[in-house]
Scaffold this motif. Structure first.
Motif, PDB file in Angstrom:
ATOM      1  N   ALA A 177       0.829  -1.212   0.000  1.00 14.43           N
ATOM      2  CA  ALA A 177       0.000   0.000   0.000  1.00 14.43           C
ATOM      3  C   ALA A 177       0.855   1.250   0.000  1.00 14.43           C
ATOM      4  O   ALA A 177       0.449   2.296  -0.521  1.00 14.43           O
ATOM      5  CB  ALA A 177      -0.932  -0.009   1.209  1.00 14.43           C
ATOM      6  N   LEU A 178       2.062   1.159   0.569  1.00 14.14           N
ATOM      7  CA  LEU A 178       2.933   2.326   0.660  1.00 14.14           C
ATOM      8  C   LEU A 178       3.622   2.636  -0.671  1.00 14.14           C
ATOM      9  O   LEU A 178       4.340   3.630  -0.764  1.00 14.14           O
ATOM     10  CB  LEU A 178       3.986   2.117   1.748  1.00 14.14           C
ATOM     11  N   ASP A 179       3.401   1.808  -1.680  1.00 14.90           N
ATOM     12  CA  ASP A 179       3.922   2.141  -3.004  1.00 14.90           C
ATOM     13  C   ASP A 179       3.140   3.295  -3.629  1.00 14.90           C
ATOM     14  O   ASP A 179       3.626   3.964  -4.544  1.00 14.90           O
ATOM     15  CB  ASP A 179       3.867   0.926  -3.937  1.00 14.90           C
ATOM     16  N   ASP A 180       1.938   3.510  -3.130  1.00 18.42           N
ATOM     17  CA  ASP A 180       1.106   4.620  -3.616  1.00 18.42           C
ATOM     18  C   ASP A 180       1.535   5.916  -2.929  1.00 18.42           C
ATOM     19  O   ASP A 180       1.662   5.961  -1.699  1.00 18.42           O
ATOM     20  CB  ASP A 180      -0.370   4.330  -3.317  1.00 18.42           C
ATOM     21  N   TRP A 181       1.728   6.971  -3.721  1.00 17.97           N
ATOM     22  CA  TRP A 181       2.270   8.242  -3.221  1.00 17.97           C
ATOM     23  C   TRP A 181       1.410   8.831  -2.091  1.00 17.97           C
ATOM     24  O   TRP A 181       1.920   9.205  -1.039  1.00 17.97           O
ATOM     25  CB  TRP A 181       2.380   9.220  -4.386  1.00 17.97           C
ATOM     26  N   THR A 182       0.096   8.909  -2.319  1.00 19.93           N
ATOM     27  CA  THR A 182      -0.774   9.546  -1.336  1.00 19.93           C
ATOM     28  C   THR A 182      -0.911   8.692  -0.081  1.00 19.93           C
ATOM     29  O   THR A 182      -0.900   9.212   1.041  1.00 19.93           O
ATOM     30  CB  THR A 182      -2.153   9.844  -1.938  1.00 19.93           C
ATOM     31  N   THR A 183      -1.041   7.380  -0.243  1.00 20.23           N
ATOM     32  CA  THR A 183      -1.113   6.499   0.922  1.00 20.23           C
ATOM     33  C   THR A 183       0.152   6.632   1.764  1.00 20.23           C
ATOM     34  O   THR A 183       0.098   6.667   2.997  1.00 20.23           O
ATOM     35  CB  THR A 183      -1.293   5.038   0.480  1.00 20.23           C
ATOM     36  N   ARG A 184       1.279   6.726   1.102  1.00 19.58           N
ATOM     37  CA  ARG A 184       2.549   6.868   1.820  1.00 19.58           C
ATOM     38  C   ARG A 184       2.605   8.205   2.557  1.00 19.58           C
ATOM     39  O   ARG A 184       3.135   8.297   3.662  1.00 19.58           O
ATOM     40  CB  ARG A 184       3.716   6.724   0.852  1.00 19.58           C
ATOM     41  N   PHE A 185       2.058   9.256   1.951  1.00 20.67           N
ATOM     42  CA  PHE A 185       2.019  10.556   2.620  1.00 20.67           C
ATOM     43  C   PHE A 185       1.184  10.467   3.890  1.00 20.67           C
ATOM     44  O   PHE A 185       1.556  11.009   4.940  1.00 20.67           O
ATOM     45  CB  PHE A 185       1.455  11.615   1.674  1.00 20.67           C
ATOM     46  N   VAL A 186       0.054   9.780   3.808  1.00 16.34           N
ATOM     47  CA  VAL A 186      -0.802   9.601   4.987  1.00 16.34           C
ATOM     48  C   VAL A 186      -0.057   8.808   6.057  1.00 16.34           C
ATOM     49  O   VAL A 186      -0.109   9.129   7.245  1.00 16.34           O
ATOM     50  CB  VAL A 186      -2.120   8.904   4.590  1.00 16.34           C
ATOM     51  N   ALA A 187       0.664   7.760   5.630  1.00 15.80           N
ATOM     52  CA  ALA A 187       1.432   6.962   6.589  1.00 15.80           C
ATOM     53  C   ALA A 187       2.470   7.814   7.301  1.00 15.80           C
ATOM     54  O   ALA A 187       2.719   7.644   8.503  1.00 15.80           O
ATOM     55  CB  ALA A 187       2.104   5.795   5.866  1.00 15.80           C
ATOM     56  N   GLN A 188       3.065   8.749   6.585  1.00 17.14           N
ATOM     57  CA  GLN A 188       4.066   9.625   7.195  1.00 17.14           C
ATOM     58  C   GLN A 188       3.465  10.541   8.247  1.00 17.14           C
ATOM     59  O   GLN A 188       4.153  10.943   9.187  1.00 17.14           O
ATOM     60  CB  GLN A 188       4.744  10.479   6.120  1.00 17.14           C
ATOM     61  N   LEU A 189       2.195  10.872   8.102  1.00 23.17           N
ATOM     62  CA  LEU A 189       1.554  11.690   9.129  1.00 23.17           C
ATOM     63  C   LEU A 189       1.505  10.941  10.457  1.00 23.17           C
ATOM     64  O   LEU A 189       1.581  11.542  11.532  1.00 23.17           O
ATOM     65  CB  LEU A 189       0.137  12.080   8.694  1.00 23.17           C
ATOM     66  N   ALA A 190       1.363   9.612  10.381  1.00 21.55           N
ATOM     67  CA  ALA A 190       1.328   8.801  11.589  1.00 21.55           C
ATOM     68  C   ALA A 190       2.722   8.516  12.124  1.00 21.55           C
ATOM     69  O   ALA A 190       2.917   8.396  13.338  1.00 21.55           O
ATOM     70  CB  ALA A 190       0.607   7.481  11.304  1.00 21.55           C
ATOM     71  N   ALA A 191       3.692   8.397  11.219  1.00 23.73           N
ATOM     72  CA  ALA A 191       5.056   8.038  11.618  1.00 23.73           C
ATOM     73  C   ALA A 191       6.040   8.898  10.840  1.00 23.73           C
ATOM     74  O   ALA A 191       6.725   8.420   9.935  1.00 23.73           O
ATOM     75  CB  ALA A 191       5.300   6.552  11.365  1.00 23.73           C
ATOM     76  N   PRO A 192       6.124  10.197  11.164  1.00 26.75           N
ATOM     77  CA  PRO A 192       6.900  11.129  10.329  1.00 26.75           C
ATOM     78  C   PRO A 192       8.396  10.872  10.320  1.00 26.75           C
ATOM     79  O   PRO A 192       9.089  11.325   9.415  1.00 26.75           O
ATOM     80  CB  PRO A 192       6.574  12.497  10.942  1.00 26.75           C
ATOM     81  N   ARG A 193       8.919  10.155  11.321  1.00 28.57           N
ATOM     82  CA  ARG A 193      10.358   9.898  11.364  1.00 28.57           C
ATOM     83  C   ARG A 193      10.692   8.429  11.134  1.00 28.57           C
ATOM     84  O   ARG A 193      11.765   7.954  11.500  1.00 28.57           O
ATOM     85  CB  ARG A 193      10.946  10.402  12.684  1.00 28.57           C
ATOM     86  N   ALA A 194       9.762   7.731  10.500  1.00 27.69           N
ATOM     87  CA  ALA A 194       9.999   6.333  10.152  1.00 27.69           C
ATOM     88  C   ALA A 194      10.569   6.230   8.746  1.00 27.69           C
ATOM     89  O   ALA A 194      10.207   7.005   7.859  1.00 27.69           O
ATOM     90  CB  ALA A 194       8.695   5.542  10.251  1.00 27.69           C
ATOM     91  N   GLN A 195      11.472   5.286   8.577  1.00 27.35           N
ATOM     92  CA  GLN A 195      12.033   4.995   7.267  1.00 27.35           C
ATOM     93  C   GLN A 195      11.583   3.607   6.827  1.00 27.35           C
ATOM     94  O   GLN A 195      11.380   2.714   7.660  1.00 27.35           O
ATOM     95  CB  GLN A 195      13.562   5.043   7.313  1.00 27.35           C
ATOM     96  N   ARG A 196      11.433   3.439   5.526  1.00 25.92           N
ATOM     97  CA  ARG A 196      11.000   2.161   4.972  1.00 25.92           C
ATOM     98  C   ARG A 196      12.167   1.538   4.226  1.00 25.92           C
ATOM     99  O   ARG A 196      12.746   2.155   3.327  1.00 25.92           O
ATOM    100  CB  ARG A 196       9.817   2.384   4.028  1.00 25.92           C
ATOM    101  N   VAL A 197      12.516   0.323   4.584  1.00 26.21           N
ATOM    102  CA  VAL A 197      13.627  -0.373   3.945  1.00 26.21           C
ATOM    103  C   VAL A 197      13.225  -1.820   3.698  1.00 26.21           C
ATOM    104  O   VAL A 197      12.233  -2.317   4.247  1.00 26.21           O
ATOM    105  CB  VAL A 197      14.903  -0.331   4.821  1.00 26.21           C
ATOM    106  N   ARG A 198      13.997  -2.493   2.865  1.00 29.79           N
ATOM    107  CA  ARG A 198      13.848  -3.937   2.663  1.00 29.79           C
ATOM    108  C   ARG A 198      15.146  -4.604   3.093  1.00 29.79           C
ATOM    109  O   ARG A 198      16.211  -4.280   2.563  1.00 29.79           O
ATOM    110  CB  ARG A 198      13.512  -4.264   1.209  1.00 29.79           C
ATOM    111  N   VAL A 199      15.050  -5.493   4.032  1.00 25.77           N
ATOM    112  CA  VAL A 199      16.227  -6.187   4.537  1.00 25.77           C
ATOM    113  C   VAL A 199      15.910  -7.660   4.710  1.00 25.77           C
ATOM    114  O   VAL A 199      14.742  -8.058   4.868  1.00 25.77           O
ATOM    115  CB  VAL A 199      16.707  -5.600   5.891  1.00 25.77           C
ATOM    116  N   SER A 200      16.961  -8.451   4.669  1.00 22.55           N
ATOM    117  CA  SER A 200      16.809  -9.879   4.905  1.00 22.55           C
ATOM    118  C   SER A 200      16.826 -10.120   6.413  1.00 22.55           C
ATOM    119  O   SER A 200      17.753  -9.712   7.112  1.00 22.55           O
ATOM    120  CB  SER A 200      17.955 -10.647   4.237  1.00 22.55           C
TER     121      SER A 200
END
Length: 375
Positions: A277-300
């Motif tokens: 869902a966070l691949d969508d620009w607007t959904t990701r913007f909304v997510a940032q309102l909840a967690a403005p200092r969170a980073q999204r990464v992919r790790v093993s």
């Protein structure tokens, strides 16, 4: 007619045809301002391949250099905080830190300021000085002040501006803190992204004046906000849409990820919101309102397939998302439940009809910033 004059006119024609350049005064500024003079030090051309993104210098002696300076593209002028095109041969594999913004975005922002003759403007982020020159053409250099955090970038802009006949007030310093002069500005425009509009900008803007800035988060969805400052020293406004993106102001850059928290503990639950869902620009913007200092990464995690991880380095909170058949499972740890907060905010936004970012509203006071949306 000189070759670059022809290129300038062609650029103005393209910007007008695409709907970015509307006012005749700004068209004159584009036609009269030689963008290539602000790129005399060259630019970096992106080189994609199987590995990490590389950047190679393009210098003025390269036949591709002059035409490229009149394309509607952002051109990277600095890598890793200090490296300019003339410093290297071959390729560099580091992150860009300064650029000449694409002209369509520059003129869109300048038109969104709704300037009148005699207005004083403060620009945050001088960069190459091209947008500063357009402001000087429109208002006169005496009404334009520009602040740049990087002293070397500021010095190069000063030379380029002088070469085209403009001598605005240039300050090397932290533009997030405003300026030391006492007289307020009619307009403030930022050519860098910010996590939140600094309260110092409100204090530097006269009542009724406007602030134009790109508000971003560490998951890199951002939008252009235009605010009007009230008599009470607060500012309110809206987002203008269009998925505007700028490099973040250096003091607002995310913390290095460093060593990730222990991702094996925490609590698990099923989640209705998958990480896609966070691949969508607007959904990701909304997510940032909840967690403005969170980073999204992919790790093993534990040597398995790469997993989506959301992490707030400063707080030590994190969430790992994994698929279990047809379900998504969120494992969370730290003092905050990041995915709970993100899922709740996105759910409320969807319940309100998933309004577009042009329906979001922003308010800034000396105590902080709030962003809401209209149903």
């Amino acid at each position: 007619m000189s070759d670059d004059r022809t290129l300038r006119e062609a650029l103005a024609d393209r910007l007008a045809a695409d709907g970015h350049l509307r006012a005749s005064l700004w068209r004159s500024a584009v036609v009269d301002t030689p963008r290539h003079e602000f790129l005399r030090g060259g630019y970096f051309r992106r080189v994609d391949g199987a590995g990490p993104t590389g950047w190679e210098p393009v210098m003025p002696e390269d036949p591709a250099w002059l035409p490229a300076t009149y394309t509607d593209d952002s051109l990277v002028t600095q890598i890793a905080g200090t490296i300019v095109p003339g410093d290297i041969q071959g390729r560099i594999f580091r992150a860009p830190t300064s650029s000449s913004t694409m002209p369509s975005l520059v003129v869109r922002m300048l038109e969104e300021l709704h300037l009148d003759d005699g207005m004083r403007v403060l620009e945050i982020g001088t960069g190459t000085g091209y947008s500063t020159a357009l402001l000087c053409h429109r208002l006169g250099a005496g009404l334009v002040t520009s602040v740049e955090v990087d002293e070397e970038v500021s010095a190069r802009a000063r030379v380029a501006l002088g070469a085209v006949g403009h001598t605005p007030g240039l300050i090397a310093g932290d533009g997030l803190a405003g300026t030391p002069d006492a007289e307020p500005y009619d307009r403030i425009v930022a050519t860098c992204g910010v996590l939140a509009v600094p309260p110092a900008w409100l204090a530097r803007t006269r009542p009724g004046g406007r602030i134009l800035a790109t508000v971003c988060g560490w998951m890199y969805s951002s939008e252009l906000a235009r605010l009007t400052v009230g008599d009470d020293g607060t500012a309110r406004g809206r987002f203008l849409g269009g998925q505007v993106s700028f490099m973040l102001a250096r003091p607002h850059l995310p913390a290095p990820l460093g060593v990730l928290p222990d991702l094996f503990g925490g609590e698990e639950r099923e989640t209705a919101l998958g990480p896609g869902a966070l691949d969508d620009w607007t959904t990701r913007f909304v997510a940032q309102l909840a967690a403005p200092r969170a980073q999204r990464v992919r790790v093993s995690v534990d040597g398995g397939e790469p997993a989506d991880v959301v992490v707030d380095v400063g707080a030590g909170s994190w969430a790992v998302l994994r698929r279990d058949g047809e379900r998504w499972i969120a494992r969370q740890g730290g003092p905050d439940r990041l995915w709970d907060e993100i899922e709740d905010r996105v759910a409320r936004w969807r319940q309100d009809g998933s309004p577009g970012l042009e329906r979001f509203r922003i308010a800034v006071t000396p105590d902080g910033q709030s962003i809401t949306w209209l149903r």
